[in-house]
Design a protein around this motif. Structure first.
Motif, PDB file in Angstrom:
ATOM      1  N   ARG A 126       1.595   7.272   2.085  1.00 34.79           N
ATOM      2  CA  ARG A 126       2.364   6.382   1.237  1.00 34.79           C
ATOM      3  C   ARG A 126       3.831   6.810   1.620  1.00 34.79           C
ATOM      4  O   ARG A 126       4.801   5.916   1.594  1.00 34.79           O
ATOM      5  CB  ARG A 126       2.487   6.594  -0.084  1.00 34.79           C
ATOM      6  CG  ARG A 126       1.012   5.982  -0.534  1.00 34.79           C
ATOM      7  CD  ARG A 126       0.974   5.654  -2.021  1.00 34.79           C
ATOM      8  NE  ARG A 126      -0.247   4.791  -2.333  1.00 34.79           N
ATOM      9  CZ  ARG A 126      -1.116   4.719  -3.423  1.00 34.79           C
ATOM     10  NH1 ARG A 126      -0.372   5.450  -4.266  1.00 34.79           N
ATOM     11  NH2 ARG A 126      -2.237   4.149  -3.544  1.00 34.79           N
ATOM     12  N   SER A 127       4.235   7.967   2.274  1.00 35.55           N
ATOM     13  CA  SER A 127       5.515   8.207   2.621  1.00 35.55           C
ATOM     14  C   SER A 127       5.835   7.899   4.058  1.00 35.55           C
ATOM     15  O   SER A 127       6.720   8.145   4.726  1.00 35.55           O
ATOM     16  CB  SER A 127       5.638   9.977   2.499  1.00 35.55           C
ATOM     17  OG  SER A 127       5.330  10.328   1.245  1.00 35.55           O
ATOM     18  N   LEU A 128       4.696   7.187   4.841  1.00 32.29           N
ATOM     19  CA  LEU A 128       4.868   7.067   6.305  1.00 32.29           C
ATOM     20  C   LEU A 128       6.198   6.205   6.583  1.00 32.29           C
ATOM     21  O   LEU A 128       6.984   6.325   7.563  1.00 32.29           O
ATOM     22  CB  LEU A 128       3.611   6.480   6.973  1.00 32.29           C
ATOM     23  CG  LEU A 128       2.427   7.469   7.514  1.00 32.29           C
ATOM     24  CD1 LEU A 128       1.326   6.779   7.670  1.00 32.29           C
ATOM     25  CD2 LEU A 128       3.133   8.462   8.112  1.00 32.29           C
ATOM     26  N   PRO A 129       6.336   5.000   5.851  1.00 34.76           N
ATOM     27  CA  PRO A 129       7.552   4.189   6.176  1.00 34.76           C
ATOM     28  C   PRO A 129       8.790   5.023   6.000  1.00 34.76           C
ATOM     29  O   PRO A 129       9.815   4.777   6.687  1.00 34.76           O
ATOM     30  CB  PRO A 129       7.404   3.046   5.140  1.00 34.76           C
ATOM     31  CG  PRO A 129       5.874   2.942   4.880  1.00 34.76           C
ATOM     32  CD  PRO A 129       5.465   4.457   4.645  1.00 34.76           C
ATOM     33  N   ALA A 130       9.112   5.733   4.988  1.00 35.45           N
ATOM     34  CA  ALA A 130      10.137   6.388   4.754  1.00 35.45           C
ATOM     35  C   ALA A 130      10.551   7.437   5.671  1.00 35.45           C
ATOM     36  O   ALA A 130      11.649   7.776   6.334  1.00 35.45           O
ATOM     37  CB  ALA A 130      10.225   7.066   3.005  1.00 35.45           C
ATOM     38  N   PRO A 136       0.899  -1.238   0.036  1.00 34.54           N
ATOM     39  CA  PRO A 136      -0.134  -0.164   0.065  1.00 34.54           C
ATOM     40  C   PRO A 136       0.933   1.210  -0.021  1.00 34.54           C
ATOM     41  O   PRO A 136       0.218   2.295  -0.154  1.00 34.54           O
ATOM     42  CB  PRO A 136      -0.859  -0.134   1.473  1.00 34.54           C
ATOM     43  CG  PRO A 136      -0.299  -1.152   1.894  1.00 34.54           C
ATOM     44  CD  PRO A 136       0.749  -1.932   1.080  1.00 34.54           C
ATOM     45  N   TYR A 137       2.105   1.068   0.045  1.00 35.83           N
ATOM     46  CA  TYR A 137       2.959   2.487   0.166  1.00 35.83           C
ATOM     47  C   TYR A 137       3.684   2.652  -1.114  1.00 35.83           C
ATOM     48  O   TYR A 137       4.381   3.628  -1.293  1.00 35.83           O
ATOM     49  CB  TYR A 137       4.014   1.995   1.234  1.00 35.83           C
ATOM     50  CG  TYR A 137       3.537   1.907   2.601  1.00 35.83           C
ATOM     51  CD1 TYR A 137       2.781   2.750   3.130  1.00 35.83           C
ATOM     52  CD2 TYR A 137       3.555   0.721   3.082  1.00 35.83           C
ATOM     53  CE1 TYR A 137       2.027   2.752   4.581  1.00 35.83           C
ATOM     54  CE2 TYR A 137       2.851   0.235   4.224  1.00 35.83           C
ATOM     55  CZ  TYR A 137       1.963   1.313   4.922  1.00 35.83           C
ATOM     56  OH  TYR A 137       1.434   1.064   6.164  1.00 35.83           O
ATOM     57  N   ALA A 188      13.369   9.563  -0.724  1.00 37.33           N
ATOM     58  CA  ALA A 188      12.095   8.686  -1.118  1.00 37.33           C
ATOM     59  C   ALA A 188      10.979   9.475  -0.672  1.00 37.33           C
ATOM     60  O   ALA A 188      10.044   9.582  -1.422  1.00 37.33           O
ATOM     61  CB  ALA A 188      12.445   7.616   0.148  1.00 37.33           C
ATOM     62  N   ILE A 189      10.960  10.306   0.374  1.00 29.99           N
ATOM     63  CA  ILE A 189       9.908  11.167   0.536  1.00 29.99           C
ATOM     64  C   ILE A 189       9.564  12.279  -0.494  1.00 29.99           C
ATOM     65  O   ILE A 189       8.420  12.444  -0.983  1.00 29.99           O
ATOM     66  CB  ILE A 189      10.032  12.035   2.042  1.00 29.99           C
ATOM     67  CG1 ILE A 189      10.032  10.958   3.173  1.00 29.99           C
ATOM     68  CG2 ILE A 189       8.974  13.136   2.086  1.00 29.99           C
ATOM     69  CD1 ILE A 189      10.425  11.631   4.619  1.00 29.99           C
ATOM     70  N   SER A 190      10.723  12.761  -1.053  1.00 28.39           N
ATOM     71  CA  SER A 190      10.601  13.816  -2.218  1.00 28.39           C
ATOM     72  C   SER A 190      10.080  13.208  -3.324  1.00 28.39           C
ATOM     73  O   SER A 190       9.126  13.832  -4.147  1.00 28.39           O
ATOM     74  CB  SER A 190      12.037  14.170  -2.565  1.00 28.39           C
ATOM     75  OG  SER A 190      12.552  15.093  -1.401  1.00 28.39           O
ATOM     76  N   ALA A 191      10.339  11.777  -3.596  1.00 26.35           N
ATOM     77  CA  ALA A 191       9.873  11.118  -4.883  1.00 26.35           C
ATOM     78  C   ALA A 191       8.312  10.907  -4.562  1.00 26.35           C
ATOM     79  O   ALA A 191       7.652  10.980  -5.706  1.00 26.35           O
ATOM     80  CB  ALA A 191      10.456   9.795  -4.834  1.00 26.35           C
ATOM     81  N   HIS A 192       7.771  10.688  -3.446  1.00 27.88           N
ATOM     82  CA  HIS A 192       6.442  10.522  -3.167  1.00 27.88           C
ATOM     83  C   HIS A 192       5.773  11.752  -3.429  1.00 27.88           C
ATOM     84  O   HIS A 192       4.534  11.750  -4.045  1.00 27.88           O
ATOM     85  CB  HIS A 192       6.174   9.989  -1.680  1.00 27.88           C
ATOM     86  CG  HIS A 192       6.448   8.839  -1.596  1.00 27.88           C
ATOM     87  ND1 HIS A 192       5.513   7.595  -2.181  1.00 27.88           N
ATOM     88  CD2 HIS A 192       7.383   8.003  -0.718  1.00 27.88           C
ATOM     89  CE1 HIS A 192       6.109   6.179  -1.766  1.00 27.88           C
ATOM     90  NE2 HIS A 192       7.224   6.504  -0.864  1.00 27.88           N
TER      91      HIS A 192
END
Length: 124
Positions: A103-107, A29-30, A90-94
């Protein structure tokens, strides 16, 4: 603070191994819409194949260094700092593909854990 750093290092390493080895070819889901695996995820972000290979290898090496850092602490803070930079990427890519923030929560969690390790290991 040392115990918290050790637990954080282990969680980061386990999370990276899970994403890049165990679940690399599975939808989660991420991942961004339309991406069923890491290869499609990087395509969705508009990144070339070589970037996926560099990021994956870097994250796995840094995860290994974080495990090594449990026993040889001088490598923990630099490895965690480098991991934090990758998580910012990774957050920037999201954000760039307008993913919902969830979807950025794991990063974001990995960024927080990496920052905790840097603070704990440089204060020790």
């Amino acid at each position: 603070m040392t115990t918290l750093a050790i637990v954080s290092q282990a969680l980061i390493a386990a999370g990276i191994f899970n994403v890049w080895v165990v679940r690399r070819n599975r939808a989660t889901p991420y991942r961004p819409d339309g991406a069923a695996n890491i290869e499609e995820e990087f395509r969705r972000y508009g990144l070339p194949d070589w970037a996926r290979h560099v990021v994956g290898a870097s994250k796995l090496v840094l995860a290994a260094l974080l495990v090594i850092g449990i026993f040889f602490t001088p490598v923990a803070a630099p490895a965690a700092a480098a991991m934090a930079l990758l998580m910012i990427g990774a957050i920037s890519a999201h954000i760039r593909v307008s993913d919902p923030w969830v979807r950025s929560l794991p990063a974001f969690a990995m960024l927080l854990l990496s920052t905790l390790v840097v603070v704990a290991r440089t204060a020790a």
